[in-house]
Design a protein around this motif. Structure first.
Motif, mmCIF file in Angstrom:
data_model
loop_
_atom_site.group_PDB
_atom_site.id
_atom_site.type_symbol
_atom_site.label_atom_id
_atom_site.label_comp_id
_atom_site.label_asym_id
_atom_site.label_seq_id
_atom_site.Cartn_x
_atom_site.Cartn_y
_atom_site.Cartn_z
ATOM 1 N N VAL A 1 3.558 -4.558 8.481
ATOM 2 C CA VAL A 1 4.483 -3.468 8.161
ATOM 3 C C VAL A 1 5.891 -4.044 8.149
ATOM 4 O O VAL A 1 6.348 -4.628 9.134
ATOM 5 N N ARG A 2 6.543 -3.943 6.988
ATOM 6 C CA ARG A 2 7.910 -4.459 6.834
ATOM 7 C C ARG A 2 8.785 -3.381 6.203
ATOM 8 O O ARG A 2 8.429 -2.836 5.156
ATOM 9 N N ASP A 3 9.899 -3.112 6.815
ATOM 10 C CA ASP A 3 10.850 -2.125 6.267
ATOM 11 C C ASP A 3 10.166 -0.811 5.932
ATOM 12 O O ASP A 3 10.443 -0.194 4.900
ATOM 13 N N GLY A 4 9.219 -0.415 6.771
ATOM 14 C CA GLY A 4 8.562 0.872 6.582
ATOM 15 C C GLY A 4 7.470 0.878 5.536
ATOM 16 O O GLY A 4 6.901 1.928 5.240
ATOM 17 N N GLN A 5 7.163 -0.298 4.966
ATOM 18 C CA GLN A 5 6.107 -0.400 3.955
ATOM 19 C C GLN A 5 4.904 -1.142 4.531
ATOM 20 O O GLN A 5 5.062 -2.101 5.287
ATOM 21 N N VAL A 6 3.722 -0.688 4.149
ATOM 22 C CA VAL A 6 2.481 -1.307 4.620
ATOM 23 C C VAL A 6 1.980 -2.297 3.573
ATOM 24 O O VAL A 6 1.888 -1.969 2.383
ATOM 25 N N TRP A 7 1.659 -3.495 4.035
ATOM 26 C CA TRP A 7 1.148 -4.547 3.157
ATOM 27 C C TRP A 7 -0.181 -5.057 3.716
ATOM 28 O O TRP A 7 -0.363 -5.093 4.935
ATOM 29 N N ILE A 8 -1.068 -5.465 2.808
ATOM 30 C CA ILE A 8 -2.267 -6.168 3.258
ATOM 31 C C ILE A 8 -2.307 -7.531 2.567
ATOM 32 O O ILE A 8 -1.726 -7.703 1.498
ATOM 33 N N LEU B 1 0.812 -1.219 0.000
ATOM 34 C CA LEU B 1 0.000 0.000 0.000
ATOM 35 C C LEU B 1 0.844 1.267 0.000
ATOM 36 O O LEU B 1 0.318 2.348 -0.236
ATOM 37 N N GLY B 2 2.131 1.140 0.298
ATOM 38 C CA GLY B 2 2.986 2.327 0.306
ATOM 39 C C GLY B 2 3.651 2.491 1.653
ATOM 40 O O GLY B 2 3.521 1.658 2.551
ATOM 41 N N PRO B 3 4.371 3.581 1.800
ATOM 42 C CA PRO B 3 5.144 3.789 3.027
ATOM 43 C C PRO B 3 4.274 4.130 4.237
ATOM 44 O O PRO B 3 3.304 4.889 4.116
ATOM 45 N N LEU B 4 4.664 3.569 5.354
ATOM 46 C CA LEU B 4 3.991 3.890 6.615
ATOM 47 C C LEU B 4 4.035 5.394 6.870
ATOM 48 O O LEU B 4 3.078 5.984 7.379
ATOM 49 N N ALA B 5 5.117 6.019 6.467
ATOM 50 C CA ALA B 5 5.298 7.455 6.716
ATOM 51 C C ALA B 5 4.273 8.317 5.987
ATOM 52 O O ALA B 5 4.105 9.493 6.312
ATOM 53 N N SER B 6 3.580 7.727 5.004
ATOM 54 C CA SER B 6 2.594 8.520 4.263
ATOM 55 C C SER B 6 1.264 8.601 5.008
ATOM 56 O O SER B 6 0.376 9.354 4.601
#
Ligand code: FES
Length: 112
Positions: A97-104, A9-14
């Motif tokens: 959440v892996r390496d700052g990226q969000v996955w579903i 889904l993109g970076p957690l920081a977003s």
């Protein structure tokens, strides 16, 4: 055996704490992501009552997403309906959440 696909889904920081965020996904309807107390939750973006986009027309109050079209509400953790006129639960997705990226994770059968 259930075939499960992971989608980035993109970076957690977003994501912004307390702000519902619509995320478009190629080839399937958008989802809505929420950051609450540092934890990410993801649901379908479309309200189950009507044509509202929860990422655009929703307001988050704790773990409750309120659809501003008609004040229907859901628990973002379970999808449970918390307020009418909604009467069908909102689909939720397992989040990693892996390496700052969000996955579903989405099962091929459409059920999680
Ligand atoms: S469209 Fe969401 S409550 Fe009616």
């Amino acid at each position: 055996m259930t075939d499960v696909t992971e989608i980035a889904l993109g970076p957690l920081a977003s994501l912004t704490e307390g702000a519902p965020t619509r995320i478009n996904i190629t080839g399937r309807p958008p989802v809505c992501a929420y950051l609450v107390d540092g934890q990410v939750y993801v649901t379908d973006n479309a309200c189950t009552h009507g044509d509202a986009s929860l990422g655009d027309e929703g307001e988050l109050d704790g773990f409750t997403i309120v659809c501003l079209y008609h004040d229907g509400a859901f628990d973002i953790r379970t999808g449970e309906v918390l307020n009418p006129p909604c009467n069908r639960p909102l689909r939720t997705y397992p989040v990693t959440v892996r390496d700052g990226q969000v996955w579903i994770a989405i099962s091929a059968a459409g059920e999680d």
